[in-house]
Design an enzyme around this catalytic site. Structure first.
Site, PDB file in Angstrom:
ATOM      1  N   GLY A   1      -7.400  -0.881 -32.242  1.00  0.00           N
ATOM      2  CA  GLY A   1      -6.671  -1.975 -31.998  1.00  0.00           C
ATOM      3  C   GLY A   1      -5.308  -1.772 -32.591  1.00  0.00           C
ATOM      4  O   GLY A   1      -4.811  -0.657 -32.730  1.00  0.00           O
ATOM      5  N   SER A   2      -4.294  -2.540 -32.804  1.00  0.00           N
ATOM      6  CA  SER A   2      -2.993  -2.577 -33.453  1.00  0.00           C
ATOM      7  C   SER A   2      -2.983  -2.006 -34.838  1.00  0.00           C
ATOM      8  O   SER A   2      -4.137  -2.161 -35.763  1.00  0.00           O
ATOM      9  CB  SER A   2      -2.380  -4.022 -33.451  1.00  0.00           C
ATOM     10  OG  SER A   2      -3.008  -4.761 -34.243  1.00  0.00           O
TER      11      SER A   2
ATOM     12  N   GLU B   1      -8.283   3.717 -34.879  1.00  0.00           N
ATOM     13  CA  GLU B   1      -7.825   4.162 -33.584  1.00  0.00           C
ATOM     14  C   GLU B   1      -6.427   3.275 -33.226  1.00  0.00           C
ATOM     15  O   GLU B   1      -6.793   2.219 -32.671  1.00  0.00           O
ATOM     16  CB  GLU B   1      -8.765   4.318 -32.631  1.00  0.00           C
ATOM     17  CG  GLU B   1      -9.952   5.339 -32.598  1.00  0.00           C
ATOM     18  CD  GLU B   1      -9.462   6.832 -32.615  1.00  0.00           C
ATOM     19  OE1 GLU B   1      -8.467   6.998 -32.226  1.00  0.00           O
ATOM     20  OE2 GLU B   1     -10.288   7.705 -33.230  1.00  0.00           O
ATOM     21  N   LEU B   2      -5.341   3.579 -33.605  1.00  0.00           N
ATOM     22  CA  LEU B   2      -4.222   2.480 -33.521  1.00  0.00           C
ATOM     23  C   LEU B   2      -3.360   2.852 -32.470  1.00  0.00           C
ATOM     24  O   LEU B   2      -3.540   3.487 -31.723  1.00  0.00           O
ATOM     25  CB  LEU B   2      -3.811   2.320 -34.746  1.00  0.00           C
ATOM     26  CG  LEU B   2      -4.858   2.264 -35.823  1.00  0.00           C
ATOM     27  CD1 LEU B   2      -4.260   2.096 -37.333  1.00  0.00           C
ATOM     28  CD2 LEU B   2      -5.720   0.909 -35.665  1.00  0.00           C
TER      29      LEU B   2
ATOM     30  N   CYS C   1      -2.386   3.204 -25.555  1.00  0.00           N
ATOM     31  CA  CYS C   1      -1.778   3.543 -26.975  1.00  0.00           C
ATOM     32  C   CYS C   1      -1.103   4.987 -26.629  1.00  0.00           C
ATOM     33  O   CYS C   1      -0.464   4.974 -27.611  1.00  0.00           O
ATOM     34  CB  CYS C   1      -3.027   3.731 -27.868  1.00  0.00           C
ATOM     35  SG  CYS C   1      -4.408   4.563 -27.135  1.00  0.00           S
TER      36      CYS C   1
ATOM     37  N   GLU D   1       6.013   0.239 -30.988  1.00  0.00           N
ATOM     38  CA  GLU D   1       5.147   0.389 -29.978  1.00  0.00           C
ATOM     39  C   GLU D   1       5.452  -0.830 -28.817  1.00  0.00           C
ATOM     40  O   GLU D   1       5.311  -1.747 -29.094  1.00  0.00           O
ATOM     41  CB  GLU D   1       3.513   0.292 -30.372  1.00  0.00           C
ATOM     42  CG  GLU D   1       2.875   0.408 -29.142  1.00  0.00           C
ATOM     43  CD  GLU D   1       1.382   0.582 -29.526  1.00  0.00           C
ATOM     44  OE1 GLU D   1       1.039  -0.629 -30.133  1.00  0.00           O
ATOM     45  OE2 GLU D   1       0.615   1.101 -28.939  1.00  0.00           O
TER      46      GLU D   1
HETATM   47  P1  NAD Z   1      -5.599  -6.108 -31.831  1.00  0.00           P
HETATM   48  O1  NAD Z   1      -5.051  -5.457 -33.147  1.00  0.00           O
HETATM   49  O2  NAD Z   1      -4.841  -7.608 -31.586  1.00  0.00           O
HETATM   50  O3  NAD Z   1      -6.755  -6.429 -31.761  1.00  0.00           O
HETATM   51  C1  NAD Z   1      -8.021  -5.495 -31.747  1.00  0.00           C
HETATM   52  C2  NAD Z   1      -9.245  -6.140 -32.182  1.00  0.00           C
HETATM   53  O4  NAD Z   1      -9.262  -6.577 -33.336  1.00  0.00           O
HETATM   54  C3  NAD Z   1      -9.784  -7.433 -31.341  1.00  0.00           C
HETATM   55  O5  NAD Z   1     -10.812  -7.359 -31.106  1.00  0.00           O
HETATM   56  C4  NAD Z   1      -9.333  -8.610 -32.328  1.00  0.00           C
HETATM   57  O6  NAD Z   1     -10.029  -9.822 -32.232  1.00  0.00           O
HETATM   58  C5  NAD Z   1      -9.546  -7.823 -33.678  1.00  0.00           C
HETATM   59  N1  NAD Z   1      -8.697  -8.723 -34.771  1.00  0.00           N
HETATM   60  C6  NAD Z   1      -7.594  -9.120 -34.873  1.00  0.00           C
HETATM   61  N2  NAD Z   1      -7.384  -9.547 -36.043  1.00  0.00           N
HETATM   62  C7  NAD Z   1      -8.515  -9.276 -36.774  1.00  0.00           C
HETATM   63  C8  NAD Z   1      -9.119  -9.633 -38.319  1.00  0.00           C
HETATM   64  N3  NAD Z   1      -8.123 -10.155 -38.947  1.00  0.00           N
HETATM   65  N4  NAD Z   1     -10.359  -8.942 -38.598  1.00  0.00           N
HETATM   66  C9  NAD Z   1     -11.003  -8.272 -37.823  1.00  0.00           C
HETATM   67  N5  NAD Z   1     -10.460  -8.177 -36.579  1.00  0.00           N
HETATM   68  C10 NAD Z   1      -9.749  -8.644 -36.153  1.00  0.00           C
HETATM   69  O7  NAD Z   1      -5.114  -5.275 -30.558  1.00  0.00           O
HETATM   70  P2  NAD Z   1      -4.994  -5.652 -29.171  1.00  0.00           P
HETATM   71  O8  NAD Z   1      -3.846  -6.391 -28.887  1.00  0.00           O
HETATM   72  O9  NAD Z   1      -6.395  -5.867 -28.706  1.00  0.00           O
HETATM   73  O10 NAD Z   1      -4.982  -3.754 -28.787  1.00  0.00           O
HETATM   74  C11 NAD Z   1      -3.576  -3.218 -28.591  1.00  0.00           C
HETATM   75  C12 NAD Z   1      -3.513  -2.324 -29.445  1.00  0.00           C
HETATM   76  O11 NAD Z   1      -4.754  -1.458 -29.640  1.00  0.00           O
HETATM   77  C13 NAD Z   1      -2.222  -1.269 -29.335  1.00  0.00           C
HETATM   78  O12 NAD Z   1      -1.616  -1.198 -30.624  1.00  0.00           O
HETATM   79  C14 NAD Z   1      -2.870  -0.268 -28.969  1.00  0.00           C
HETATM   80  O13 NAD Z   1      -2.042   0.803 -29.211  1.00  0.00           O
HETATM   81  C15 NAD Z   1      -4.153  -0.046 -29.696  1.00  0.00           C
HETATM   82  N6  NAD Z   1      -5.047   0.793 -28.920  1.00  0.00           N
HETATM   83  C16 NAD Z   1      -5.362   1.885 -29.721  1.00  0.00           C
HETATM   84  C17 NAD Z   1      -6.209   3.164 -29.237  1.00  0.00           C
HETATM   85  C18 NAD Z   1      -6.622   4.281 -29.490  1.00  0.00           C
HETATM   86  O14 NAD Z   1      -7.566   4.691 -29.406  1.00  0.00           O
HETATM   87  N7  NAD Z   1      -5.652   4.851 -30.628  1.00  0.00           N
HETATM   88  C19 NAD Z   1      -6.773   2.689 -27.793  1.00  0.00           C
HETATM   89  C20 NAD Z   1      -6.371   1.254 -27.368  1.00  0.00           C
HETATM   90  C21 NAD Z   1      -5.612   0.563 -28.112  1.00  0.00           C
END
Ligand code: NAD
Length: 472
Positions: A226-227, A246-247, A280, A374
């Site tokens: 995620g982010s 993985e961010l 990402c 990003e």
């Molecule tokens: P996000 O960080 O908003 O959410 C990701 C996950 O984290 C979701 O399931 C969300 O519910 C959860 N989450 C949010 N707040 C949380 C907390 N306080 N505690 C625990 N879990 C929490 O990201 P997004 O908008 O869903 O995805 C986009 C991001 O993911 C982008 O930054 C992208 O680059 C990254 N990404 C990275 C990869 C990689 O492999 N490096 C792959 C895909 C996406």
């Protein structure tokens, strides 16, 4: 009826229901029950019991379960594709590509499940070790908390649950709120494939609530995609647990003067705009040697104009909507801000609801958010550079370091880039977006910690268990 969530093999409802909307037109697709604190607690307790079963499964059973899962996913291929289109606005071509890769991820997991070996090694390097024999094997660690993002809801979940099953761990899958539907079907298929039910939970719930599990001692490892902001915050709360992150990224793309221009243009057009740039490793910062800048820019803008923008359900759509209108507004603001500060809008830029067209910006500077953050949208910047060293310095001037792509025919330059570009993966004569599912994948700097790619995730989901035999 809203879709239920899964707690240790038991499907449950709650008093809270969340709607899932089609990003293209905002219509309601379906709804899900949201898990509550007690459900999370029960899922962790079930996982502890489930792990006592899964840790004893022989590798042929874990492998069989994974091949079953692959077969079931193949049987439900079209349904999973449609769910991803409707819940996330993913265009059909990308959704089909994601499902095809998810089958591979599970297939590779099935193969790797056989290979959890160890070593026999000599202990007798010193007199103290004489007549003793050393052995290691890889042992599963417990419950893996798998938190996934919206942009690849099936394949990125498979990158966590495939290795978790291959290693005999319990897992709790926490999908993104923005894409809650496809994981429900995936969890059904995992149960049907035969993984012990208590070891399987799938919790649609709010992120911050899931965050509470990160501090619970019943969780052995957090596998988060995620982010960067959420990922690093979770790591700070994780205590002694293993953490893989993985961010995000703002991938660089260098076209040197000796590059195959037609190839670079093709790779840039697909690498910057696939999945509407919500990737990402999406190409974001493009640097072109000044002698070939005009030639490349002309060809590139023509290729971008040819992309078909529209309804993600159509088979020939290249670029669909962003995940929601708020995200499209954010990108619109970033692009307008750059233009106000002197950037040239070479193509695109006009938002309509959640749709943001492929956009190319010229004359940008390092400080603009479209470069230094990003962008996560179909927006790329295009800049000329003078020397090779200038290009490398610009690419490295980023908080992120996930993947990069370079185009050149010169082997010395290639080796130099491999040395000096600070990323987890360098692609030569290819965009940064290249990925196959068994390669080590992950970033450095703010882009993350650790690697996925099944075998590498398996290393993290197991620990070395040593035994020394005294033969004296
Ligand atoms: P996000 O960080 O908003 O959410 C990701 C996950 O984290 C979701 O399931 C969300 O519910 C959860 N989450 C949010 N707040 C949380 C907390 N306080 N505690 C625990 N879990 C929490 O990201 P997004 O908008 O869903 O995805 C986009 C991001 O993911 C982008 O930054 C992208 O680059 C990254 N990404 C990275 C990869 C990689 O492999 N490096 C792959 C895909 C996406």
């Amino acid at each position: 009826m809203p879709k239920k969530f899964l707690v240790g093999g038991e499907w449950r409802e709650s008093n809270e229901v969340m709607e899932a909307k089609f990003p293209y037109d905002g219509s309601v697709v379906d709804s899900v029950y949201m898990a509550q604190r007690q459900d999370l607690d029960d899922a962790m307790a079930a996982a502890v019991r489930g792990f006592e079963i899964t840790r004893k499964l022989p590798s042929y059973k874990r492998t069989d379960i994974l091949w079953n899962l692959q077969r079931l996913m193949r049987d439900h291929f079209d349904e999973l594709v449609d769910l991803m289109i409707m819940e996330g606005g993913k265009n059909r071509k990308t959704a089909v590509g994601e499902m095809t890769r998810a089958l591979q991820t599970i297939g590779v997991s099935a193969e790797e499940a056989h290979r959890l070996g160890g070593e026999v090694f000599s202990i007798d390097w010193t007199p103290a070790g004489a007549n003793r024999q050393g052995f290691t094997r890889r042992a599963p660690i417990g419950t893996i908390l798998c938190i996934t993002p919206f942009n690849y809801p099936i394949n990125l979940a498979c990158h966590k649950i495939g290795p978790a099953i291959a290693t005999g761990n319990a897992f709790i899958l926490k999908p993104a709120e923005k894409t809650p539907l496809s994981s429900v079907l995936l969890a059904e298929l995992v149960l049907e494939a035969g993984y012990p039910a208590e070891a399987v939970s799938m919790l649609n719930c709010w992120g911050p609530l899931a965050g509470e599990m990160v501090e619970d001692d019943r969780i052995a490892m957090i596998s988060f995609t995620g982010s960067a902001s959420v990922g690093w915050m979770l790591k700070s709360k994780a205590g002694k647990k293993k953490v893989v992150l993985e961010l995000g990224g703002n991938a660089g793309f260098i076209v040197h003067s000796d590059a195959d221009m037609a190839l670079a243009v093709r790779e840039a057009a697909s690498g910057g705009f696939a999945n509407a740039g919500q990737n990402c490793i999406s190409v974001q910062r493009m640097l072109v040697q000044q002698d070939v800048f005009e030639e490349f820019a002309d060809g590139f803008v023509e290729a971008v104009k040819a992309l078909k923008v529209g309804d993600p359900r159509d088979a020939d759509t290249d670029v669909g909507p962003l995940i929601n209108e708020r995200e499209a507004e954010r990108v619109e603001n970033w692009v307008s801000e750059a233009v106000r500060a002197g950037a040239a809008l070479l193509y695109g830029g006009q938002r309509q609801g959640a749709m943001f067209p492929p956009t190319v910006l010229g004359q940008t500077t390092d400080e603009m958010r479209v470069n230094c953050e990003e962008v996560f949208a179909p927006v790329v910047t295009l800049r000329p550079y003078r020397t090779w060293d200038d290009a490398i310095a610009i690419i490295n001037d980023s908080p992120y370091g996930l993947q990069a792509g370079i185009f050149t025919q010169d082997i010395k330059r290639i080796m130099d880039a491999w040395d000096r570009i600070d990323v987890g993966g360098l692609h030569v004569n290819s965009a940064s977006t290249f990925r196959v599912d068994h390669m080590p994948y992950g970033g450095i700097k703010a882009s993350g910690l650790g690697r996925e790619g099944v075998k590498y995730a398996i290393d993290d989901m197991t620990e070395i268990r040593l035994m020394v035999l005294n033969l004296n």
